[in-house]
Design an enzyme around this catalytic site. Sequence first.
Site, mmCIF file in Angstrom:
data_model
loop_
_atom_site.group_PDB
_atom_site.id
_atom_site.type_symbol
_atom_site.label_atom_id
_atom_site.label_comp_id
_atom_site.label_asym_id
_atom_site.label_seq_id
_atom_site.Cartn_x
_atom_site.Cartn_y
_atom_site.Cartn_z
ATOM 1 N N MET A 56 -2.066 -21.047 -1.434
ATOM 2 C CA MET A 56 -2.621 -22.396 -1.545
ATOM 3 C C MET A 56 -3.308 -22.567 -2.890
ATOM 4 O O MET A 56 -3.641 -21.608 -3.547
ATOM 5 C CB MET A 56 -3.608 -22.638 -0.412
ATOM 6 C CG MET A 56 -2.979 -22.471 0.956
ATOM 7 S SD MET A 56 -1.531 -23.490 1.145
ATOM 8 C CE MET A 56 -2.283 -25.104 1.163
ATOM 9 N N CYS A 57 -3.556 -23.792 -3.210
ATOM 10 C CA CYS A 57 -4.026 -24.101 -4.552
ATOM 11 C C CYS A 57 -5.254 -24.990 -4.437
ATOM 12 O O CYS A 57 -5.698 -25.329 -3.355
ATOM 13 C CB CYS A 57 -2.945 -24.841 -5.316
ATOM 14 S SG CYS A 57 -1.337 -24.048 -5.174
ATOM 15 N N GLN A 58 -5.796 -25.353 -5.573
ATOM 16 C CA GLN A 58 -6.870 -26.340 -5.577
ATOM 17 C C GLN A 58 -6.545 -27.441 -6.571
ATOM 18 O O GLN A 58 -5.976 -27.187 -7.633
ATOM 19 C CB GLN A 58 -8.209 -25.684 -5.931
ATOM 20 C CG GLN A 58 -8.658 -24.714 -4.854
ATOM 21 C CD GLN A 58 -10.161 -24.711 -4.617
ATOM 22 O OE1 GLN A 58 -10.889 -25.582 -5.095
ATOM 23 N NE2 GLN A 58 -10.609 -23.731 -3.864
#
Lengths: 266, 266
Positions: free
Chosen positions: A1-3
């Site tokens: 996952m990323c931000q």
Amino acid sequence: MCQLLGMNCNVPTDICFSFSGFQARGGATDVHADGWGIAFFEGRGTRLFLDPQPSASSPVAELVSHYPIRSKNVIAHIRKATQGSIKLENTHPFMRELWGRYWIFAHNGNLLDFTPALDGSFVPVGNTDSERAFCWLLQSFRQRFGDHMPDDAALFDALHELTLGIAAHGEFNFLLSNGDCLLVHASTRLSYIVRQAPFAKAHLNDQDITVDFSEVTTAHDRVAVIATLPLTDNEAWTTMPPGTLWRFAEGNVEAQRVTRPGPPRN
Amino acid sequence: MCQLLGMNCNVPTDICFSFSGFQARGGATDVHADGWGIAFFEGRGTRLFLDPQPSASSPVAELVSHYPIRSKNVIAHIRKATQGSIKLENTHPFMRELWGRYWIFAHNGNLLDFTPALDGSFVPVGNTDSERAFCWLLQSFRQRFGDHMPDDAALFDALHELTLGIAAHGEFNFLLSNGDCLLVHASTRLSYIVRQAPFAKAHLNDQDITVDFSEVTTAHDRVAVIATLPLTDNEAWTTMPPGTLWRFAEGNVEAQRVTRPGPPRN
């Protein structure tokens, strides 16, 4: 996952303060160490800084956090790879041109079995689900509206319908901009804040940095900041309900639409 | 008028030395102070740094001249505006995607009355003759070859024919790359050098900097550098005859073609 991190303003504003906190999440205070990128619109032009290195130790990120580039629309992303290897061509944000405008896109999530038919007008260079979704969005815009950009309302309607289709494949938080406005989809997790007069002090979550916005703004300034998780610990951020699509313009929420069906009724 | 700098290598190489000399021409040792840009291919990905400020005083240029980004194909440009105002969207190099590959283009010259019919597949964001020529080249490639990139020879043939047409409108020095090779048109003024073993010392024209390439290379390295004017004062640069199109690959000249008719014969 990323931000994800986005900014939309009514006057060109630098993002140095917010980026300093965000940057720390790329390998220092958080695990998103698989590259990062940031795009600034300046008029119709864009500056896109990409680095497949962790943002916490990137000389390019260091430059961006200290060099005040003033922009009305900014999109940044730090990556924790899900699909696609750690390479420059898989680093967000992605950029394409449509209707004589640059479009910038960054995605947080994971789309499964999303393999739309691409007609060759926008083809992914890397191999992420994210770039594939971006290419399909732009292709669909062009198929629908031809050679001319529609008005804001028609574009938002189209994006709403297309987002419903893509979001059926999985988590699809995204930021999209053509320099006029910032289009935001909260699929699972995004928050925002609108800062305007009277401005106050803000303190970062991820680094011990405080800025007094009253010293660096005018009474007319309005700045919306959107992030996966709130960047400051002394301000009231609004959680964006999962399944909502937003248009920010001039630092304000200008439109909002639901992308998730409500509970069944009969 | 502007200045161009290109590099094509057989192994990823940093351009810090050449860029230091080139950067000085943007407002320090020369008058090309209307912005600058540089693009690096890293595999299929690109990093594009643009700044509408003079390169001699740009913090981004300072970063690029000290941060060794290793690349097999690099295109840089410093601008003295002829057509189009000094804005980010008019700053070279320009980037577009075709056939799932990024293409980078920079131009030195001035095209008069060049207003080809654009079909909407690639539309200029700014208002330079240069970006218009780039859009038309890519549109023509796609019209000619459809959805798949042709082999090197067919692409070079097509570029030769298209260049003849555009060059009839004026000065058209350009650098073009898709990351595989560097395509170069010498319309009026370009020089190149191929550096390979045995490597020697080189000294910049524009700054008092010397590098001993024998200390930073291996016996297999080969690097072609192309510039509007030679960057060093102690090496033998080759002047590219006006009206010649070149393909550099793996640090070598791989193909060459004339784009200017010879003297009339009968």
